[in-house]
Design a protein around this motif. Sequence first.
Motif, PDB file in Angstrom:
ATOM      1  N   ALA A  21       0.865  -1.173   0.000  1.00  0.00           N
ATOM      2  CA  ALA A  21       0.000   0.000   0.000  1.00  0.00           C
ATOM      3  C   ALA A  21       0.900   1.220   0.000  1.00  0.00           C
ATOM      4  N   PRO A  22       0.344   2.393  -0.299  1.00  0.00           N
ATOM      5  CA  PRO A  22       1.180   3.597  -0.307  1.00  0.00           C
ATOM      6  C   PRO A  22       2.026   3.686   0.959  1.00  0.00           C
ATOM      7  N   SER A  23       3.303   3.972   0.760  1.00  0.00           N
ATOM      8  CA  SER A  23       4.270   3.870   1.852  1.00  0.00           C
ATOM      9  C   SER A  23       4.224   5.094   2.756  1.00  0.00           C
ATOM     10  N   ALA A  45       0.926   9.905   0.680  1.00  0.00           N
ATOM     11  CA  ALA A  45       1.077   9.159  -0.573  1.00  0.00           C
ATOM     12  C   ALA A  45       1.112  10.081  -1.784  1.00  0.00           C
ATOM     13  N   TRP A  66      -5.177   1.221   6.463  1.00  0.00           N
ATOM     14  CA  TRP A  66      -5.567   1.874   5.224  1.00  0.00           C
ATOM     15  C   TRP A  66      -7.042   1.689   4.869  1.00  0.00           C
ATOM     16  N   HIS A  99      -7.380   1.890   0.733  1.00  0.00           N
ATOM     17  CA  HIS A  99      -6.515   1.291  -0.274  1.00  0.00           C
ATOM     18  C   HIS A  99      -6.730  -0.202  -0.132  1.00  0.00           C
ATOM     19  N   TYR A 107      -5.108  -3.354  -7.255  1.00  0.00           N
ATOM     20  CA  TYR A 107      -5.148  -2.496  -6.068  1.00  0.00           C
ATOM     21  C   TYR A 107      -5.728  -1.140  -6.443  1.00  0.00           C
ATOM     22  N   PHE A 126      -4.219   1.975  -8.019  1.00  0.00           N
ATOM     23  CA  PHE A 126      -3.090   2.589  -7.328  1.00  0.00           C
ATOM     24  C   PHE A 126      -2.368   1.535  -6.496  1.00  0.00           C
ATOM     25  N   GLY A 127      -1.075   1.378  -6.717  1.00  0.00           N
ATOM     26  CA  GLY A 127      -0.287   0.510  -5.849  1.00  0.00           C
ATOM     27  C   GLY A 127       0.005  -0.878  -6.373  1.00  0.00           C
ATOM     28  N   GLU A 133       2.958   4.732 -10.672  1.00  0.00           N
ATOM     29  CA  GLU A 133       2.514   5.481  -9.498  1.00  0.00           C
ATOM     30  C   GLU A 133       2.398   6.975  -9.770  1.00  0.00           C
ATOM     31  N   ASP A 136      -0.693   7.595 -11.712  1.00  0.00           N
ATOM     32  CA  ASP A 136      -1.874   7.326 -10.894  1.00  0.00           C
ATOM     33  C   ASP A 136      -2.117   8.441  -9.877  1.00  0.00           C
TER      34      ASP A 136
END
Length: 227
Positions: A21-23, A45, A66, A99, A107, A126-127, A133, A136
Amino acid sequence: MSESPASSAASQPLDTHSPPAPSTRAKEPASLTGLEKARAALLGAGLTFPQIPETLAVALKEKERWVFSTRDVKMSPYDIDNHVKESYDPPSPYVVLAHAGYGFNSYVITYYLVFGPLRLFLHLGFGGAYMNEKEDVIKIRECFSLADQIFEAAKTSGKLFPDEYLTVVCSDFYANYWGLSLPERSRLSNESQESPEEFLAKILKWLKNPKPRRPRCTPVRKQVVVR
């Protein structure tokens, strides 16, 4: 809308060992509200934060990693089909920001808003392992901006008749479609293969078009459908 291939997986726990998932999961003070955590996650993100009605914003909670929602999460946020079907018999107002997904590339960032005359369902890629990325991020930021404008226009444009609501379904993985509905009579149509940004911009243009709608009344089981 075709049945989602994820419908069998939607009830399973999200695969947190698949593409990340977005970090943005930094250590967060326990005192942060659900709204603050959701905002921090999206902004971290590189995304923007969509407009949420105040009455829903104060009820937003972090349900799991998330996944932010104003109600209990009984089905995966990825499962857009069942969220849309549920809205045919409008549930209490709610918002879901998440997410979610499965596998290597399925995703999405989801933003579901059921409030007032609007039922809005964004399901934006996304992801995933094979996604771009940067592209997106640009897409989601633009879609959130358009969603904010659609939310305001649905309330103020005068395009919707009393007891009528606007349903907008926008997905990178499935067809985009929208329609107007009356209680007990769903009329979803206007399927589109446009990009999410083009699709949402078209709906916003329709809402802002000053030309009034002329009602055409058709009796349907003692209901009046206005087209």
